[in-house]
Scaffold this motif. Structure first.
Motif, PDB file in Angstrom:
ATOM      1  N   ALA A   1     -14.794  33.040  14.195  1.00  0.00           N
ATOM      2  CA  ALA A   1     -15.751  33.948  13.557  1.00  0.00           C
ATOM      3  C   ALA A   1     -15.455  35.390  13.957  1.00  0.00           C
ATOM      4  O   ALA A   1     -15.392  36.288  13.109  1.00  0.00           O
ATOM      5  N   GLY A   2     -15.269  35.614  15.257  1.00  0.00           N
ATOM      6  CA  GLY A   2     -14.962  36.963  15.731  1.00  0.00           C
ATOM      7  C   GLY A   2     -13.613  37.453  15.254  1.00  0.00           C
ATOM      8  O   GLY A   2     -13.454  38.623  14.867  1.00  0.00           O
ATOM      9  N   LEU A   3     -12.620  36.557  15.240  1.00  0.00           N
ATOM     10  CA  LEU A   3     -11.283  36.942  14.813  1.00  0.00           C
ATOM     11  C   LEU A   3     -11.258  37.303  13.330  1.00  0.00           C
ATOM     12  O   LEU A   3     -10.585  38.254  12.919  1.00  0.00           O
ATOM     13  N   GLY A   4     -12.018  36.563  12.527  1.00  0.00           N
ATOM     14  CA  GLY A   4     -12.079  36.866  11.101  1.00  0.00           C
ATOM     15  C   GLY A   4     -12.610  38.263  10.843  1.00  0.00           C
ATOM     16  O   GLY A   4     -12.064  39.014  10.025  1.00  0.00           O
ATOM     17  N   ILE A   5     -13.673  38.621  11.544  1.00  0.00           N
ATOM     18  CA  ILE A   5     -14.247  39.967  11.399  1.00  0.00           C
ATOM     19  C   ILE A   5     -13.239  41.015  11.843  1.00  0.00           C
ATOM     20  O   ILE A   5     -13.064  42.056  11.192  1.00  0.00           O
TER      21      ILE A   5
ATOM     22  N   VAL B   1     -16.936  37.797  -4.601  1.00  0.00           N
ATOM     23  CA  VAL B   1     -17.610  36.950  -3.610  1.00  0.00           C
ATOM     24  C   VAL B   1     -17.379  37.482  -2.203  1.00  0.00           C
ATOM     25  O   VAL B   1     -18.295  37.569  -1.388  1.00  0.00           O
ATOM     26  N   LYS B   2     -16.141  37.871  -1.927  1.00  0.00           N
ATOM     27  CA  LYS B   2     -15.813  38.405  -0.610  1.00  0.00           C
ATOM     28  C   LYS B   2     -16.567  39.703  -0.344  1.00  0.00           C
ATOM     29  O   LYS B   2     -17.106  39.921   0.740  1.00  0.00           O
ATOM     30  N   ALA B   3     -16.598  40.584  -1.350  1.00  0.00           N
ATOM     31  CA  ALA B   3     -17.272  41.870  -1.189  1.00  0.00           C
ATOM     32  C   ALA B   3     -18.775  41.687  -1.002  1.00  0.00           C
ATOM     33  O   ALA B   3     -19.389  42.323  -0.134  1.00  0.00           O
ATOM     34  N   ASN B   4     -19.383  40.792  -1.788  1.00  0.00           N
ATOM     35  CA  ASN B   4     -20.825  40.578  -1.696  1.00  0.00           C
ATOM     36  C   ASN B   4     -21.209  39.817  -0.436  1.00  0.00           C
ATOM     37  O   ASN B   4     -22.297  40.009   0.113  1.00  0.00           O
TER      38      ASN B   4
ATOM     39  N   VAL C   1     -16.941  36.565   5.801  1.00  0.00           N
ATOM     40  CA  VAL C   1     -15.720  36.668   6.595  1.00  0.00           C
ATOM     41  C   VAL C   1     -15.761  35.695   7.772  1.00  0.00           C
ATOM     42  O   VAL C   1     -14.806  34.946   8.018  1.00  0.00           O
ATOM     43  N   ALA C   2     -16.858  35.703   8.516  1.00  0.00           N
ATOM     44  CA  ALA C   2     -16.968  34.852   9.701  1.00  0.00           C
ATOM     45  C   ALA C   2     -16.965  33.373   9.339  1.00  0.00           C
ATOM     46  O   ALA C   2     -16.213  32.575   9.923  1.00  0.00           O
TER      47      ALA C   2
END
Length: 230
Positions: free
Chosen positions: A103-107, A54-57, A63-64
């Motif tokens: 959102a930005g920090l997650g990326i 799920v994370k890869a797709n 991520v955000a």
């Protein structure tokens, strides 16, 4: 003098822990259970494979969005349950700023984990784990992630006026606030990162989300206190 300075830097974290220790402890314990299940329970293999897929797709959108939920929505719900009387909740404007920041920090964090994997590999040897934690907390945290967090909060506090924001970012206030957050960071993340980096690269970010939910309670409390809104 040094002892006094360290106490001053850690005082906000101590205050936050006194208030919010129950949800923080629960989240940290859950993160540790996840790792134990991954290595000790074969029955969970398919579940972890699905999470990694799920994370890869999902890519950067996953991520955000997941970091907004982890760092913004879940902690805000917990804080509304455990927040003592007299502490005002975040305003809609503050929450919007925080969600954009998450959102930005997650990326940013996702890219750091991938970079660490490319630099040191995905081995779980203790030396490799220590290298990753050292680079994460010795370089990325003080010079990238913590300044980014403070800069985002200052953007809201200066009402998104570029001139005002720039003047504060390049001032002693920025340095002091980054040091306070970094001191708190060092009380939480080094041990937690040993747990996170012990998983394969595809599962590191999902586990980070759980840890981040706990840390964000501390971090938001301190950032609001610095801004005089806590």
């Amino acid at each position: 003098m040094l002892h006094t300075s360290i106490k001053v830097l850690l005082r906000p974290a101590a205050q936050a822990l006194r208030i919010y220790w129950p949800p923080i402890l629960v989240i940290q314990a859950f993160a540790l259970i996840v790792v134990v299940c991954y290595y000790k329970l074969e029955a969970t293999a398919d579940f972890f494979a699905i999470i990694a897929e799920v994370k890869a797709n999902g890519g950067l959108i996953f991520v955000a969005v997941s970091t907004i939920i982890s760092g913004g929505i879940v902690p805000e719900i917990l804080k509304r349950i455990f927040r003592p009387a007299g502490v005002t909740p975040s305003s809609p404007g503050e929450l919007a700023n925080q969600f954009a920041m998450w959102a930005g920090l997650g990326i940013l964090i996702d890219q750091i984990y991938q970079l660490q994997s490319n630099l040191f590999g995905d081995g779980t040897e203790f030396v490799i784990l220590l290298q990753k934690v050292f680079v994460d907390q010795g370089l990325f945290a003080p010079f990238i992630t913590q300044p980014y967090i403070v800069a985002c909060f200052l953007l809201h506090e200066t009402a998104y006026r570029p001139a005002n924001w720039i003047s504060v970012v390049f001032s002693k206030t920025m340095v002091r606030r980054v040091l306070t957050l970094y001191a708190t960071c060092l009380t939480f993340w080094p041990v937690m990162l040993l747990v996170i980096y012990s998983l394969p690269q595809g599962l590191q970010f999902p586990l980070f989300l759980f840890a981040n939910a706990a840390y964000s309670i501390l971090m938001i409390f301190i950032a609001r206190q610095q801004a005089g809104t806590a």
